[in-house]
Write an enzyme that holds these catalytic residues in place. Structure first.
Site, PDB file in Angstrom:
ATOM      1  N   HIS A   1      -7.383  -1.599 -47.942  1.00 39.67           N
ATOM      2  CA  HIS A   1      -8.396  -2.489 -48.516  1.00 39.67           C
ATOM      3  C   HIS A   1      -9.799  -2.208 -47.967  1.00 39.67           C
ATOM      4  O   HIS A   1     -10.800  -2.658 -48.534  1.00 39.67           O
ATOM      5  CB  HIS A   1      -8.019  -3.952 -48.262  1.00 39.67           C
ATOM      6  CG  HIS A   1      -8.532  -4.887 -49.308  1.00 39.67           C
ATOM      7  ND1 HIS A   1      -9.559  -4.572 -50.158  1.00 39.67           N
ATOM      8  CD2 HIS A   1      -8.141  -6.157 -49.654  1.00 39.67           C
ATOM      9  CE1 HIS A   1      -9.795  -5.586 -50.974  1.00 39.67           C
ATOM     10  NE2 HIS A   1      -8.945  -6.565 -50.694  1.00 39.67           N
ATOM     11  N   ARG A   2      -9.908  -1.466 -46.869  1.00 37.18           N
ATOM     12  CA  ARG A   2     -11.224  -1.110 -46.338  1.00 37.18           C
ATOM     13  C   ARG A   2     -11.930  -0.111 -47.253  1.00 37.18           C
ATOM     14  O   ARG A   2     -13.163  -0.023 -47.262  1.00 37.18           O
ATOM     15  CB  ARG A   2     -11.084  -0.511 -44.943  1.00 37.18           C
ATOM     16  CG  ARG A   2     -10.537  -1.461 -43.896  1.00 37.18           C
ATOM     17  CD  ARG A   2     -10.259  -0.736 -42.599  1.00 37.18           C
ATOM     18  NE  ARG A   2      -9.276   0.347 -42.785  1.00 37.18           N
ATOM     19  CZ  ARG A   2      -8.902   1.187 -41.814  1.00 37.18           C
ATOM     20  NH1 ARG A   2      -9.441   1.078 -40.611  1.00 37.18           N
ATOM     21  NH2 ARG A   2      -8.013   2.118 -42.055  1.00 37.18           N
TER      22      ARG A   2
END
Length: 670
Positions: free
Chosen positions: A643-644
């Protein structure tokens, strides 16, 4: 007229590259093919001008002197044989003594046959002497020293390569014409040299020089006596016990993965006897002698390090006799009978080479290697080790890849992070020790497989990744129908056409548009590293656990090529034949449950990748068409992502595009 292979100074050479094509108009001395032997890579020039009528060799063919390479139509339209004019032309060139006075093949012959200008003083020959090894007549005014293959203090033999010299047309290894110890090296890499320049000084033994001087006379005057004298010397070398030991693997320890022989087996020299595994590579250790296995000193799972004895071999007397006879042909040295000899195997890179001299590269990788600036010996070693030379950092002049560069690359590959990840795994887990279960019936300990053990540190890295999974389903009804139509013809060719081949092709196509999904988060967390190529990891279930070989450039391959490589990689994984290069470089992974069962799952992102696609078994489901329900074959998709790097909306868009591609595979052609 026919252009044939000239005398290249070796028994045979391989056609590495064809430099012309049918219909080309060429001039005298234009290069037509590139030949490669273990010692040199040489361009063969045309001896006549005209148009290429036909090419009679293919890339990879082995040719010998006199083999026809191309058929040429002369400028006047004739096609008569030009063997004699060819000889006359070479003779004329030799007499001109210009920088191009000799062909590259003659350069090789000159290098192979040249003798050093050593002193002929009998008094000097009666004791140890220092011989100057000079640059032979290489047919050009000057050449550049590309690589020095020996060091001061090295023991060298006759015909051992000393230096690599380069002209505009050829790269050639200069062999030694004497045996002894290197006293000094009088040149350095990058030097420009010419005929007569001293390369190095060699200290020769008195017996060797004397034997070299007297050998021709002995052969002429007393052939019968010499032959009889050799027989007792040969038989004087008895069979002995040879211990094959663990070579330098470049790591502190490795585990015995497989024992390939049993006590009583008869083995040949260079036959693989033990398979050892480090965290990053599997290496077969070859036997250093021929004979019978007397004892095996290791067992499966045992950790071994350099110098530990693996097996004891009772060497064959016949093999020893042949060895002594071979030594007798070279400058003779004293041979003492040895009852028990400890022979350490070659370094790790050599152990890999000896285990299998077959070419471990694909045709595409060999073609890529041919474009990298390196000598013949380096190219041969790269083929045997399965190394793509473009991945090796070159340190030689003009970007030349040296043997040291290749060895450093292989050692780095074998010793890539081991201890650090293991320590990190303990810290990441952060779990207390297990309680004592003796009061609750006790436990039975079952060891994890080697593959499971080395996977623990890598899997533990997932704890640092904020992972999310996007679920979707693709309608593959039409795709499956098409696959069923095709698989019959594939089966006739021995190929298995699975739905995975189509999924890989669709994902590879999509990754060219959505490059972030095949990228990496930079170490500083401030940027995304976008890869220029697609290398896809395909998870394969084996009896020892899950392994992930890499499929190269799936975006550039057809469905048939992908299906073929899938079968090959899967079989290699199950047979434990995957090399380190088969497991490296992936920037996206696909894992499938096949037909085992389940509806969905959450695959773990494999760092440093940022996404992984999971495939669950397809099932027939009712799908609303606006008026009623249709039975459709639906394929569950599970896309896990970091998700980064990837936003939820991007992940949803990715799976949506993928479902459309799989629903109508024809959109790949648009």
């Amino acid at each position: 007229m026919q252009i044939t292979t000239p005398d290249i100074g070796v028994d045979k050479a391989t056609v590495a590259e064809i430099l012309v094509k049918v219909g080309d108009t060429i001039a005298i001395d234009d290069s037509i093919v590139l030949l490669e032997s273990d010692k040199a890579s040489v361009e063969v020039p045309s001896t006549s001008a005209g148009m290429v009528k036909s090419i009679l060799v293919s890339q990879g063919d082995e040719v010998t002197e006199g083999a026809v390479l191309i058929e040429l139509q002369a400028e006047d339209g004739s096609s008569e044989d030009t063997v004699e004019p060819q000889k006359a032309d070479l003779s004329q060139k030799t007499s001109e003594n210009t920088p191009t006075s000799l062909s590259d093949q003659e350069i090789m012959q000159e290098l192979a046959s040249h003798q050093p200008k050593a002193s002929a003083d009998p008094a000097t020959q009666a004791r140890s002497q220092v011989v100057d090894v000079q640059v032979p007549d290489i047919g050009v005014e000057k050449a550049i020293v590309g690589e020095i293959l020996v060091s001061v203090g090295d023991e060298i033999d006759i015909d051992q390569s000393l230096v690599v010299v380069e002209s505009d047309k050829a790269t050639v290894e200069v062999p030694s014409t004497v045996s002894g110890t290197v006293e000094s090296i009088d040149i350095k890499e990058g030097d420009t040299i010419k005929e007569g320049v001293v390369i190095l000084k060699v200290k020769t033994a008195a017996s060797a020089v004397h034997a070299q001087t007297e050998a021709p006379q002995a052969e002429v005057a007393q052939p019968a006596t010499s032959e009889k004298a050799d027989v007792p010397q040969t038989s004087a070398a008895p069979a002995g016990n040879v211990e094959v030991m663990v070579p330098d693997l470049g790591v502190d320890k490795a585990a015995v993965a497989e024992v390939l022989v049993q006590v009583g087996d008869t083995v040949k020299k260079d036959q693989s006897i033990i398979v050892v595994e480090s965290d990053k590579a599997t290496v077969e250790v070859p036997s250093t002698a021929a004979g019978v296995i007397k004892a095996i000193h290791v067992e499966l799972g045992q950790n071994v390090s350099q110098g530990i004895a693996l097996v004891t071999i009772e060497a064959e007397a016949q093999a020893d006799a042949a060895h002594v006879a071979a030594k007798a042909e070279a400058p003779k040295a004293a041979v003492a009978p040895v009852e028990t000899t400890k022979v350490a195997s070659a370094p790790a890179t050599q152990a890999v080479v000896t285990s299998d001299n077959a070419d471990k590269l694909t045709e595409e990788q060999n073609a890529a290697n041919s474009k990298v600036y390196a000598g013949p010996a380096v190219r041969k070693l790269a083929r045997e080790l399965g190394v793509v030379l473009a991945d090796v950092k070159a340190s030689g002049p003009h970007g030349r890849v040296m043997k040291e560069d290749l060895k450093a690359y292989v050692k780095k590959r074998l010793t890539a992070p081991q201890a650090a990840p293991a320590a990190a795994a303990t810290q990441v887990a952060g779990l207390p020790k297990l309680p004592d279960f003796s009061a609750f019936g006790g436990v039975e300990e079952k060891a994890l497989s080697r593959l499971q053990q080395v996977s623990i540190p890598q899997l533990s890295l997932n704890n640092f990744i904020p992972q999310v999974t996007q679920f979707d389903a693709a309608d593959i009804t039409e795709l499956e129908a098409w696959r069923n139509e095709l698989k019959g013809n594939f089966k006739k060719e021995g190929l298995s056409l699975t739905i995975m081949a189509f999924i890989i092709k669709a994902v590879a196509h999509l990754l060219k548009e959505e490059r972030e999904f095949a990228g990496h988060l930079a170490d500083d967390g401030k940027s995304i590293l976008l890869r220029n190529e697609i290398h896809m990891g395909i998870a394969v279930a084996t009896p020892d656990g899950l392994t992930v070989p890499v499929l190269r450039h799936p975006d550039q391959k057809s469905i048939k090529q992908i299906a073929t490589e899938l079968g090959t990689l899967g079989q290699k994984a199950r047979d434990k034949k995957l090399s380190p290069k088969d497991l490296q470089g992936a920037n996206f992974t696909i894992t499938s449950l096949g037909s085992i069962g389940g509806t969905a799952f959450t695959p773990l992102v494999n760092w440093p990748q940022v996404a992984i696609l999971g495939i669950s078994p397809a099932t027939m489901q009712p799908v609303w068409n606006g008026e009623g329900f249709d039975p459709r074959l639906m394929l569950p998709l599970s896309l896990s992502y970091d998700h980064r790097v990837i936003n939820g909306a991007d992940a949803a868009r990715f799976t949506n595009k993928l479902t459309k591609l799989l629903k109508d595979i024809r959109t790949l052609l648009i």
